[in-house]
Write an enzyme that holds these catalytic residues in place. Sequence first.
Site, PDB file in Angstrom:
ATOM      1  N   ASP A  92      -0.142   4.996   1.104  1.00 55.10           N
ATOM      2  CA  ASP A  92      -0.157   6.176   2.197  1.00 55.10           C
ATOM      3  C   ASP A  92      -0.340   5.363   3.505  1.00 55.10           C
ATOM      4  O   ASP A  92      -1.067   4.318   3.402  1.00 55.10           O
ATOM      5  CB  ASP A  92      -1.547   6.810   1.701  1.00 55.10           C
ATOM      6  CG  ASP A  92      -1.256   7.660   0.550  1.00 55.10           C
ATOM      7  OD1 ASP A  92      -0.267   7.901  -0.079  1.00 55.10           O
ATOM      8  OD2 ASP A  92      -2.440   7.907   0.065  1.00 55.10           O
ATOM      9  N   CYS A 151     -11.787  -2.229  -8.054  1.00 53.08           N
ATOM     10  CA  CYS A 151     -10.564  -1.994  -8.005  1.00 53.08           C
ATOM     11  C   CYS A 151     -10.153  -1.471  -6.366  1.00 53.08           C
ATOM     12  O   CYS A 151      -9.092  -1.626  -5.974  1.00 53.08           O
ATOM     13  CB  CYS A 151      -9.725  -1.316  -8.943  1.00 53.08           C
ATOM     14  SG  CYS A 151     -10.674   0.152  -9.685  1.00 53.08           S
ATOM     15  N   ASP A 193       0.705  -1.118  -0.066  1.00 56.62           N
ATOM     16  CA  ASP A 193       0.229   0.157  -0.029  1.00 56.62           C
ATOM     17  C   ASP A 193       0.824   1.349  -0.029  1.00 56.62           C
ATOM     18  O   ASP A 193       2.157   1.067   0.373  1.00 56.62           O
ATOM     19  CB  ASP A 193      -0.819  -0.005   1.256  1.00 56.62           C
ATOM     20  CG  ASP A 193      -1.566   1.241   1.271  1.00 56.62           C
ATOM     21  OD1 ASP A 193      -2.155   1.570   0.470  1.00 56.62           O
ATOM     22  OD2 ASP A 193      -1.844   1.782   2.361  1.00 56.62           O
ATOM     23  N   HIS A 222     -11.456   5.804  -8.196  1.00 54.16           N
ATOM     24  CA  HIS A 222     -12.859   5.881  -7.794  1.00 54.16           C
ATOM     25  C   HIS A 222     -13.080   6.173  -6.311  1.00 54.16           C
ATOM     26  O   HIS A 222     -12.337   6.062  -5.354  1.00 54.16           O
ATOM     27  CB  HIS A 222     -13.610   4.368  -8.162  1.00 54.16           C
ATOM     28  CG  HIS A 222     -13.052   3.866  -9.655  1.00 54.16           C
ATOM     29  ND1 HIS A 222     -12.363   2.822  -9.903  1.00 54.16           N
ATOM     30  CD2 HIS A 222     -13.244   4.542 -10.967  1.00 54.16           C
ATOM     31  CE1 HIS A 222     -12.193   2.837 -11.155  1.00 54.16           C
ATOM     32  NE2 HIS A 222     -12.715   3.735 -11.818  1.00 54.16           N
TER      33      HIS A 222
HETATM   34 MG   LIG Z   1      -2.991   3.239   3.527  1.00 55.86          MG
HETATM   35 ZN   LIG Z   2     -11.584   1.545  -8.516  1.00 56.58          ZN
END
Ligand SMILES: [Mg+2]
Ligand SMILES: [Zn+2]
Length: 179
Positions: free
Chosen positions: A9, A99, A7, A91
């Site tokens: 952030d 996603c 990931d 999104h």
């Molecule tokens: Mg994160």
């Molecule tokens: Zn998405």
Amino acid sequence: MKLVILDRDGVINEDSDEYIKSPAEWRPLRGSLEAIARLHQAGWHVVVATNQSGIARKLFDLDTLARIHETMHRQVRNSGGQIDAVFFCPHGPDDHCSCRKPAPGMLNDIARRLHIELNGVPAIGDSLRDIQAARAAGASPILVKTGKGSRVVLDPDLDSTVPVFNDLYSAVDSLLKGA
Ligand SMILES: [Mg+2]
Ligand SMILES: [Zn+2]
């Protein structure tokens, strides 16, 4: 092929409730660049999968996101590391896309693109969504306590079998010792 999915952030860089909206706001967490460098030097491929609903919320545009990622790539390279690819979901929660984590779409895309099975592939995140997406895709979730992670460790929905580390550096340290 040794692959780790990260990931962004709260794992690589400081998270912000105000979103990371510019390259200047992208600030690496302590030890994260060194951790990626160690992975790279040990022959691991590093791919990032990140929810970026700030796009849907019109807080920043795709061009800005690309510039933020150039900053990330440059800082990683300057530290001796490499991020092979960045997959992002632009999104929002109301778009019901496949996603946005906790959906496994980005992880499945990574598997397809790299022609690998995600079985046993570590996916390191700081939020419950990262853990759920990893599980749903058949990868091996790892939680770090940076970013949102310090709260997630207390969440009763967190599966107690998920390994927890203080930060990316210690998670990578364990991966490299175990591999
Ligand atoms: Mg994160
Ligand atoms: Zn998405």
